[in-house]
Design an enzyme around this catalytic site. Structure first.
Site, PDB file in Angstrom:
ATOM      1  N   LYS A 102     -13.096  21.323 -23.695  1.00 18.88           N
ATOM      2  CA  LYS A 102     -13.302  22.531 -22.894  1.00 18.88           C
ATOM      3  C   LYS A 102     -12.211  22.733 -21.836  1.00 18.88           C
ATOM      4  O   LYS A 102     -11.888  23.857 -21.495  1.00 18.88           O
ATOM      5  CB  LYS A 102     -14.668  22.507 -22.214  1.00 18.88           C
ATOM      6  CG  LYS A 102     -15.800  22.800 -23.175  1.00 18.88           C
ATOM      7  CD  LYS A 102     -17.083  23.178 -22.457  1.00 18.88           C
ATOM      8  CE  LYS A 102     -18.159  23.605 -23.427  1.00 18.88           C
ATOM      9  NZ  LYS A 102     -18.692  22.477 -24.217  1.00 18.88           N
ATOM     10  N   GLU A 124     -20.962  31.261 -16.032  1.00 19.21           N
ATOM     11  CA  GLU A 124     -22.302  30.692 -16.135  1.00 19.21           C
ATOM     12  C   GLU A 124     -22.181  29.347 -16.847  1.00 19.21           C
ATOM     13  O   GLU A 124     -21.175  29.071 -17.495  1.00 19.21           O
ATOM     14  CB  GLU A 124     -23.220  31.601 -16.960  1.00 19.21           C
ATOM     15  CG  GLU A 124     -23.002  31.548 -18.467  1.00 19.21           C
ATOM     16  CD  GLU A 124     -21.716  32.224 -18.924  1.00 19.21           C
ATOM     17  OE1 GLU A 124     -21.216  33.105 -18.192  1.00 19.21           O
ATOM     18  OE2 GLU A 124     -21.203  31.849 -19.985  1.00 19.21           O
ATOM     19  N   SER A 389     -14.723  16.526 -30.600  1.00 21.68           N
ATOM     20  CA  SER A 389     -14.593  17.448 -29.467  1.00 21.68           C
ATOM     21  C   SER A 389     -14.848  16.813 -28.102  1.00 21.68           C
ATOM     22  O   SER A 389     -14.320  17.276 -27.100  1.00 21.68           O
ATOM     23  CB  SER A 389     -15.521  18.647 -29.663  1.00 21.68           C
ATOM     24  OG  SER A 389     -16.853  18.224 -29.898  1.00 21.68           O
TER      25      SER A 389
HETATM   26  C1  PLP Z   1     -19.438  22.619 -25.371  1.00 17.55           C
HETATM   27  C2  PLP Z   1     -19.141  21.622 -26.402  1.00 17.55           C
HETATM   28  C3  PLP Z   1     -19.114  21.949 -27.775  1.00 17.55           C
HETATM   29  C4  PLP Z   1     -19.480  23.309 -28.278  1.00 17.55           C
HETATM   30  O1  PLP Z   1     -18.612  24.330 -27.932  1.00 17.55           O
HETATM   31  P1  PLP Z   1     -17.664  25.050 -28.972  1.00 17.55           P
HETATM   32  O2  PLP Z   1     -17.212  26.259 -28.252  1.00 17.55           O
HETATM   33  O3  PLP Z   1     -18.462  25.356 -30.213  1.00 17.55           O
HETATM   34  O4  PLP Z   1     -16.555  24.118 -29.294  1.00 17.55           O
HETATM   35  C5  PLP Z   1     -18.763  20.977 -28.697  1.00 17.55           C
HETATM   36  N1  PLP Z   1     -18.467  19.724 -28.311  1.00 17.55           N
HETATM   37  C6  PLP Z   1     -18.486  19.352 -27.006  1.00 17.55           C
HETATM   38  C7  PLP Z   1     -18.156  17.947 -26.657  1.00 17.55           C
HETATM   39  C8  PLP Z   1     -18.828  20.285 -26.015  1.00 17.55           C
HETATM   40  O5  PLP Z   1     -18.848  19.902 -24.728  1.00 17.55           O
END
Ligand code: PLP
Length: 409
Positions: A102, A124, A389
């Site tokens: 993010k 938000e 992610s």
């Molecule tokens: C917020 C988050 C997501 C989901 O958000 P996307 O916009 O779909 O990528 C996925 N993995 C992690 C670790 C997150 O914090």
């Protein structure tokens, strides 16, 4: 629109069109008062993102503050356990500062705010992940930061609320309706409407009205650009498949954008939660239908009155009743395949990655790992690249409490 009508050589320039459409999806369905604000952001972004000063500053920040490039790791022991020769690799977005992808778009959005002469960023947050990443970016650039959060979420997410406050953000409690994400979105938009001359709204994924799905994708595309080059360097070829989890869809668009023009199968994985009943999952692309919410047209889960349906996922970052419009488009044309993975397989993958590889993944990311394991078993050779992610520190208390009996001695 059919896949063979699209020139993937120029795809990222051609989509979205000037009104923010990816085929029939996307656009900007917002009150007239907000249209000027969105146009200002679009115009500023279009000029600023091309300036060499902006590009080199973002590049420097990514290297010196975020810790980019993040590496790719080969999951040797997990691949060996699958045992048919298929090799799994992960792009380590968990190693970004603050522990997830993010920050890639939050630093971009905050830098844009600075170039536009804004004093404040507004957003938000639901589980608090976007709020923490944005509060981090605001502190770095010396911007004020107002984060709107439902009172129910504030109670549930105490550690993230503390992080935001320590970083100097204002966490504004929203007490309307169900006191969760939807009400927080409404409150943040209302505040932005009043303050847009001095502030920038910073959306947390490839969702919302134009130009956000495009801007957030562009900021996240660093993941795909790095990953493609690193994978070629490491193995001498491209992966056969790329897999990412999809909530709003930003980490997925980031890595996918690097491979759309290649002979690579691409998979977006949604949360199937407890099962296929409405209210038990958040697999909007897999089970939803076309509709407008939060200012954009996409594929969404609806209740019987056509409103956004209640959703559930073990991973709070994935429980959103829609997904970015570009995902709806890529699904329609058949370039990306979307599928869903439930809680149980996700938890299995969470422990496998922890115990075989020494990487505790975020529960969101564990959905993609779980799907990669399933996919690997169906292939008989080749390689899979998963976008990891984020890291799982935020999920450990929950996992121990709910699954400790089953997995821990
Ligand atoms: C917020 C988050 C997501 C989901 O958000 P996307 O916009 O779909 O990528 C996925 N993995 C992690 C670790 C997150 O914090």
């Amino acid at each position: 629109m059919k896949i063979n009508e699209i020139d993937f050589d120029t795809y990222l320039k051609d989509y979205p069109d000037s009104l923010g459409f990816y085929g029939r999806y996307g656009g900007s369905y917002i009150p007239d008062e907000l249209k000027n604000a969105m146009k200002e952001i679009y115009d500023a972004y279009k000029t600023i993102c091309k300036s060499s000063k902006f590009i080199s500053e973002l590049r420097r920040i990514r290297k010196e503050f975020q810790g980019r490039p993040t590496p790719i790791s080969h999951l040797e022991r997990l691949s060996k356990q699958i045992g048919n020769g298929v090799q799994i690799y992960v792009k380590r977005e968990d190693l970004n500062h603050t522990g997830a992808h993010k920050l890639n778009h939050c630093m971009g959005e905050a830098l844009l705010a600075k170039y536009m002469g804004k004093k404040k960023i507004i957003a938000e947050t639901g589980a608090g992940q976007h709020g923490v990443a944005l509060a981090t970016a605001a502190a770095y650039f010396g911007l004020e930061c107002d984060i709107y959060m439902g009172a129910v979420d504030i109670k549930k997410q105490a550690p993230n609320v503390a992080r935001m406050k320590i970083l100097g953000a204002r966490v504004i409690e929203v007490n309307d309706g169900l006191k969760t994400l939807k009400e927080a979105v409404d409150a943040a938009f209302a505040a932005y409407l009043k303050e847009y001359k001095d502030s920038l709204y910073a959306i947390g994924s490839v969702v919302g009205p134009h130009p956000f799905p495009m801007m957030v994708r562009d900021f996240q595309s660093v993941v795909g650009i790095e990953a493609r080059e690193q994978f070629l360097d490491m193995t001498g070829e491209l992966p056969d498949a790329v897999v990412a989890c999809v909530g709003g869809g930003s980490n997925a668009m980031g890595i996918f954008s690097g491979f759309l023009n290649d002979k690579v199968d691409i998979y977006g994985i949604e949360p199937l939660g407890r099962g296929i009943k409405i209210g038990d999952h958040a697999a909007s692309l897999t089970y939803g239908s076309e509709g407008i919410m939060h200012g954009f047209n996409s594929i969404m889960l609806k209740d019987k009155d056509g409103n956004p349906a209640p959703v559930y996922s073990i991973a709070s970052g994935l429980d959103y009743p829609s997904s970015g419009p570009e995902h709806a488009f890529l699904k329609d044309i058949g370039r990306v395949k979307y599928d869903a993975i439930g809680d149980d397989e996700t938890i299995d993958a969470f422990f496998k990655l922890s115990r075989l590889e020494g990487i505790i993944p975020a529960l969101e990311s564990a959905h993609a790992v779980a799907y990669a394991i399933k996919l690997a078993k169906k292939m008989n050779k080749g390689s899979i690249l998963v976008n990891l992610s984020g890291r799982g520190d935020k999920d450990m208390d929950y996992v121990i409490e709910k699954y400790g009996d089953k997995y821990l001695q």
